[in-house]
Design an enzyme around this catalytic site. Structure first.
Site, PDB file in Angstrom:
ATOM      1  CE  LYS A 246      34.481  26.041  -0.678  1.00  0.00           C
ATOM      2  NZ  LYS A 246      35.254  25.429  -1.705  1.00  0.00           N
TER       3      LYS A 246
ATOM      4  NE  ARG B 267      -2.482  -1.698   3.159  1.00  0.00           N
ATOM      5  CZ  ARG B 267      -3.175  -1.665   4.523  1.00  0.00           C
ATOM      6  NH1 ARG B 267      -3.828  -1.078   4.732  1.00  0.00           N
ATOM      7  NH2 ARG B 267      -2.660  -2.586   5.257  1.00  0.00           N
TER       8      ARG B 267
ATOM      9  CD  GLU C 181      -5.366 -11.344  15.117  1.00  0.00           C
ATOM     10  OE1 GLU C 181      -5.064 -10.553  14.315  1.00  0.00           O
ATOM     11  OE2 GLU C 181      -4.775 -11.326  16.305  1.00  0.00           O
TER      12      GLU C 181
HETATM   13  C1  UD1 Z   1      -1.410  -8.072  14.036  1.00  0.00           C
HETATM   14  C2  UD1 Z   1      -2.023  -9.058  15.281  1.00  0.00           C
HETATM   15  C3  UD1 Z   1      -3.165  -8.339  15.793  1.00  0.00           C
HETATM   16  C4  UD1 Z   1      -2.880  -6.915  16.126  1.00  0.00           C
HETATM   17  C5  UD1 Z   1      -2.051  -6.009  14.949  1.00  0.00           C
HETATM   18  C6  UD1 Z   1      -1.766  -4.753  15.390  1.00  0.00           C
HETATM   19  C7  UD1 Z   1      -1.569 -11.310  14.849  1.00  0.00           C
HETATM   20  C8  UD1 Z   1      -1.970 -12.700  14.281  1.00  0.00           C
HETATM   21  N1  UD1 Z   1      -2.248 -10.236  14.712  1.00  0.00           N
HETATM   22  O1  UD1 Z   1      -2.157  -8.074  13.069  1.00  0.00           O
HETATM   23  O2  UD1 Z   1      -3.545  -9.008  17.039  1.00  0.00           O
HETATM   24  O3  UD1 Z   1      -4.143  -6.213  16.802  1.00  0.00           O
HETATM   25  O4  UD1 Z   1      -1.433  -6.848  14.436  1.00  0.00           O
HETATM   26  O5  UD1 Z   1      -1.473  -4.006  14.526  1.00  0.00           O
HETATM   27  O6  UD1 Z   1      -0.335 -11.131  15.134  1.00  0.00           O
HETATM   28  N2  UD1 Z   1       4.973  -9.725   9.880  1.00  0.00           N
HETATM   29  C9  UD1 Z   1       5.972 -10.539   9.260  1.00  0.00           C
HETATM   30  N3  UD1 Z   1       5.835 -11.902   8.640  1.00  0.00           N
HETATM   31  C10 UD1 Z   1       4.686 -12.336   8.491  1.00  0.00           C
HETATM   32  C11 UD1 Z   1       3.686 -11.741   8.921  1.00  0.00           C
HETATM   33  C12 UD1 Z   1       3.769 -10.423   9.457  1.00  0.00           C
HETATM   34  O7  UD1 Z   1       7.104 -10.161   9.301  1.00  0.00           O
HETATM   35  O8  UD1 Z   1       4.533 -13.632   8.216  1.00  0.00           O
HETATM   36  C13 UD1 Z   1       5.030  -8.538  10.100  1.00  0.00           C
HETATM   37  C14 UD1 Z   1       4.539  -7.402   9.086  1.00  0.00           C
HETATM   38  O9  UD1 Z   1       5.225  -7.114   8.312  1.00  0.00           O
HETATM   39  C15 UD1 Z   1       3.934  -6.261   9.785  1.00  0.00           C
HETATM   40  C16 UD1 Z   1       3.806  -7.108  11.390  1.00  0.00           C
HETATM   41  O10 UD1 Z   1       4.426  -8.368  11.332  1.00  0.00           O
HETATM   42  O11 UD1 Z   1       4.935  -5.555  10.059  1.00  0.00           O
HETATM   43  C17 UD1 Z   1       2.118  -7.436  11.575  1.00  0.00           C
HETATM   44  O12 UD1 Z   1       1.639  -8.128  10.649  1.00  0.00           O
HETATM   45  P1  UD1 Z   1       0.030  -7.830  10.091  1.00  0.00           P
HETATM   46  O13 UD1 Z   1      -0.317  -9.115   9.095  1.00  0.00           O
HETATM   47  O14 UD1 Z   1       0.087  -6.411   9.567  1.00  0.00           O
HETATM   48  O15 UD1 Z   1      -0.633  -8.161  11.400  1.00  0.00           O
HETATM   49  P2  UD1 Z   1      -2.110  -7.725  11.583  1.00  0.00           P
HETATM   50  O16 UD1 Z   1      -2.979  -8.540  10.619  1.00  0.00           O
HETATM   51  O17 UD1 Z   1      -2.498  -6.266  11.549  1.00  0.00           O
END
Ligand code: UD1
Ligand code: CA
Length: 459
Positions: A354, A16, A157
């Site tokens: 300078k 995004r 979630e």
């Molecule tokens: C996650 C939490 C949720 C919380 C929210 C807060 C989980 C399952 N859920 O959801 O409870 O309220 O964050 O913002 O943890 N990432 C990785 N590898 C992966 C997946 C994610 O590095 O395989 C990193 C992403 O780059 C990101 C962060 O982890 O920076 C969070 O991942 P994202 O998928 O955005 O989590 P949410 O679905 O928002």
């Protein structure tokens, strides 16, 4: 205290952002998002920082290595993003034993040292600690589920939550602090039987609860601290929040800031007493202001030191310079790298300097270029003076003695020395040294042709 590992999750692509630059390298206050998180990790005394990377890994690595040299940072690749639980699982081999692990996010840059310190202090060494936030609109977040005695039993979630659970406003920030041995035990046991088919880190909360491990929730006060960046709008929102914090910090230290929403600090600014900062000042790198400095509107100051009682007038640019006390600089001055001015120096409008050392009480007031120069005390440089420092191949020095007077529109062809107390007549092009206490003038003698007539129009 137990050793602290920090695991920073940074494998996300950040689609995004609509950018070629990996999300965690997008700048906030001119510093990559993840670099803020790395700094904070070391501020809370992490002995080991593990970054889980995926997209744009080599660039992220190179950038962090450059910005944080000689720090104990380890890198783990998560080739496929299978969920937050999987991301922390791939980091397990890098965790120290007999330690705790704090999980942070490369795209959540504003979490403060103080908040994390409070969270660490509140969480027992054997606990499963959660940083939570109460949100007016928690849509999209995992919800904190508690039993009748208010103990946390699970995180659900949004996509897996019942209508009843969705009403909970206490949300999971994602930031956790867990004993590393618990993680070693729980993470390999995670399943992905949920609506997103992901390995949820949040599922360890139920495991903790089932094992009667204490789940300790700590609520953050300022939701902005735990807000993530997903697009350029959020990036701008967090940038402004960050800048406002910086302005507050300066005002708390005593600065008068005309409009705290119109000052930008991309680095660090330290101030003496009674400094005044007008609108649209931008500071980069390390800037030090002495006591009673005045920074006019639209000034841009980078890696510089400004002395006591200096007045920097509107639209002045100062870069890698040292400005002495009682200076009067600008408006519209351009002070370039290597400029050092001693006390009471005046540099006026449309003057560029300078690699110039300008001693006490000297004045360079108008429309002038001073480069590769040593200027003594109480020198007056007339309007339109140019140090011709460049012969097309090499740079040469101009040395001007104390008390010299350089007439307007003078070209000083370097290398050249103007003696102590020398005067150079206006309009001179000086290419040999000007003798001390003497007048040097190189312009042609003035003629008057009394019988000269203006041309007349041909019919
Ligand atoms: C996650 C939490 C949720 C919380 C929210 C807060 C989980 C399952 N859920 O959801 O409870 O309220 O964050 O913002 O943890 N990432 C990785 N590898 C992966 C997946 C994610 O590095 O395989 C990193 C992403 O780059 C990101 C962060 O982890 O920076 C969070 O991942 P994202 O998928 O955005 O989590 P949410 O679905 O928002
Ligand atoms: Ca997700």
């Amino acid at each position: 205290m137990m050793d602290l590992n920090v695991v920073i999750l940074a494998a996300g692509k950040g689609t995004r952002m609509k950018s070629n630059l990996p999300k965690v390298l997008q700048p906030l206050a001119k510093k990559p998002l993840i670099s803020h998180v790395v700094d904070t990790s070391f501020l809370v005394e992490a002995s080991n920082v593990v970054i889980v990377y995926g997209h744009g890994g080599s660039l992220v690595k190179a950038t962090i290595d450059y910005l944080h040299p000689n720090k104990p940072i380890r890198w783990v690749e998560q080739a496929e993003q299978l969920g937050t639980g999987h991301a922390v699982k791939v980091a397990l081999p890098e965790l120290k034993s007999d330690s705790r692990t704090l999980i942070l996010y490369g795209d959540v840059p504003l979490v403060s040292k103080e908040t994390l310190q409070g969270f660490i202090a509140a969480t027992g060494e054997q606990d499963c600690g959660l940083l939570t936030v109460d949100l007016d609109n928690p849509t999209g977040y995992g919800r904190i589920i508690r039993d009748a005695s208010d103990n946390v039993t699970a995180i659900v979630e949004e996509k897996d939550a019942s209508e009843e659970q969705k009403k909970v406003t206490e949300a999971n920030t994602g930031i956790m602090l867990v004993n590393s041995e618990h993680l070693q035990r729980w993470l390999p046991a995670l399943g992905s039987a949920n609506s997103q088919g992901e390995y949820y880190l949040t599922d360890i909360v139920k495991m903790a609860s089932d094992e009667a491990v204490n789940v300790k929730a700590t609520m953050v006060k300022d939701p902005m601290e735990v807000e993530g960046v997903n697009d350029k709008l959020q990036l701008a929102k967090l940038e402004r929040a960050y800048q406002l914090r910086q302005a507050y910090r300066l005002m708390q230290a005593g600065a008068t800031i005309v409009d705290p929403e119109r000052v930008d600090i991309r680095g660090s600014v330290s101030i003496g007493q009674d400094c005044f900062i007008d609108v649209n000042a931008v500071f980069e790198g390390t800037v030090t202001l002495g006591d009673n400095c005045q920074i006019g509107p639209n000034c841009f100051i980078t890696n510089s030191k400004i002395g006591n009682n200096a007045v920097i007038k509107a639209n002045t640019v100062i870069e890698d310079a040292v400005i002495g006390s009682e200076a009067d600089i600008g408006p519209f001055a351009r002070i370039r790298p290597g400029t050092v001015t001693e006390a009471g120096v005046k540099i006026g409008n449309f003057v560029e300097t300078k690699k110039a050392h300008i001693q006490e009480g000297s004045k360079v007031n108008h429309l002038t270029y001073i480069g590769d120069a040593e200027i003594g005390k109480s020198v007056n440089i007339g309007a339109g003076t140019i140090t011709c420092n460049y012969d097309g191949v090499n740079k040469h020095k101009t040395i001007i003695g104390d008390g010299a007077f350089i007439g307007s529109n003078t070209s000083l062809v370097a290398p050249i020395t103007v003696g102590v107390g020398a005067t150079v007549g206006a309009g001179s092009t000086v290419s040999r040294s000007a003798k001390e206490h003497a007048l040097t003038v190189t312009r042609a003698k003035q003629l008057t042709l009394a019988d000269w007539q203006r041309p007349t129009k041909k019919s």
